[in-house]
Design a protein around this motif. Structure first.
Motif: not given
Length: 381
Positions: A235-236, A278-281, A308-309
């Motif tokens: 995530x970072x 796109x990638x994050x969710x 939190x995400x």
């Protein structure tokens, strides 16, 4: 009372899957687990970051600004008026017409003079371009270093290429030195941003920035204590990828290198869309929401971490809306010389020596030029 709260806060069922307790995560042999006490060092490191930032901005960012031609605009101090100053500091910085009329009677000034005074006073408090340049340079330096550190920490890890492997053996996954330093330095940096937030440039998304910083710190601290470190490092990394480009675009914007700024911004918009929209969710949140259920029954920590995400995702969507507004300007031929989040300077108004007054209507900007005492010319732009 504190003992009861501590016992409740660290209750196994809040943090760990149902079949595990904290005793199962005790260090043994070559297994080292992440502990809350490991994060104590982030407080002194955050203070060190503030000192390093101070030195960086003056010894590196300031000479760099001069090299790129960044110059500070000279501002005239507003004429002192005790009545207006009191109203500005205690009542409102943007008075309505009724307030302006009332103040003009109190200080025996015309309404136009009062309005002009407030406009100049607001501009006087706004940060200069050199301060913005220094801040952007510092963040660029950190994000670039953080991104490189993330690549070094992850490039040889199997879960970087196959997200399902993140949950193999969870939560009994040993803490690696690279993960420790990566996490500790990033947490210290964001904590330093929280400590300096009252002194940093305040933009239109100031509240969202505060929410973002605290959500990030909460996510990092919780993921550390709950041993979600593998997914946390990824995530970072995806956040740093777009942050580097954003701060680079700001630097060239402040230097008025418009073509460089526009080019970097286009790349930034694409990377932001790919990594955060796109990638994050569809990969990260899918990984944290779906795959864990294959290994254990969902528990409080599972729901809290995902909540939190989702908050971060909502912030991404908000910022993406601002980016789209800037992309729209770019597609219709406007140069990207403003940050949609910035609190930009106002024209300071017309006085008897021939300055200008600027007003904004629903259909555009109108600048009225008073060519001295003789008359005026209106320009729409």
């Amino acid at each position: 009372m504190s003992g009861m709260f501590n016992e409740w806060f660290w209750w196994d069922r809040l943090w760990l899957p149902g079949n595990l307790t904290w005793a199962d995560l005790e260090d043994h042999d070559e297994f080292i687990s992440a502990k809350p006490s490991h994060l104590y060092i982030t407080v002194p490191l955050a203070l060190i970051f503030l000192v390093v930032r101070y030195l960086f901005e003056r010894l590196i960012a300031t000479p760099l600004a001069a090299f790129l031609g960044v110059t500070e605009k000279t501002r005239r101090k507003v004429e002192h008026n005790a009545i207006l100053e009191y109203a500005f500091t205690t009542e409102t910085k943007n008075p309505g017409q009724a307030d302006i009329d009332g103040l003009s009677k109190k200080c025996s000034w015309s309404s136009m003079q009062v309005e002009r005074w407030f406009r100049k006073r607001r501009n006087q408090d706004r940060p200069g371009v050199l301060k913005k340049f220094r801040e952007a340079s510092w963040r660029l330096a950190f994000y670039l270093g953080s991104f490189i550190s993330g690549i070094i920490a992850l490039y040889d890890k199997p879960w970087f290429y196959d997200l399902r492997q993140i949950w193999i053996g969870y939560p009994k996954q040993t803490l690696l030195d690279s993960q420790y330093w990566y996490y500790v330095l990033v947490i210290s940096f964001y904590l330093s941003l929280v400590l300096s937030i009252t002194f940093d440039v305040k933009r239109k998304d100031f509240r969202e920035q505060i929410i973002h910083h605290w959500a990030t710190l909460t996510l990092l601290a919780f993921s550390w204590c709950g041993n979600y470190i593998r997914i946390g490092t990824i995530v970072l990394l995806i956040h740093d990828a777009s942050d580097i480009l954003l701060e680079s675009a700001k630097i060239f914007n402040y230097a008025k290198w418009e073509r460089f700024c526009n080019g970097i911004f286009v790349v930034f918009a694409f990377v932001f869309m790919v990594t955060r929209i796109i990638f994050f969710p569809f990969w990260i949140i899918h990984c944290t929401w779906v795959y864990p259920s294959e290994h254990y029954i969902p528990f409080f920590g599972y729901y809290f971490f995902n909540a939190v995400l989702v908050i971060l995702l909502l912030l991404h969507i908000f910022w993406w809306s601002l980016i789209l507004r800037m992309v729209k300007k770019f597609l219709f031929g406007s140069l990207l010389t403003e940050d949609e989040r910035s609190d930009n300077e106002e024209d300071e108004g017309e006085d008897e020596d021939g300055e200008t007054l600027s007003t904004e209507g629903k259909d555009g900007h109108v600048k009225v030029t008073n060519g001295g005492r003789g008359g005026g010319v209106a320009k729409r732009h």
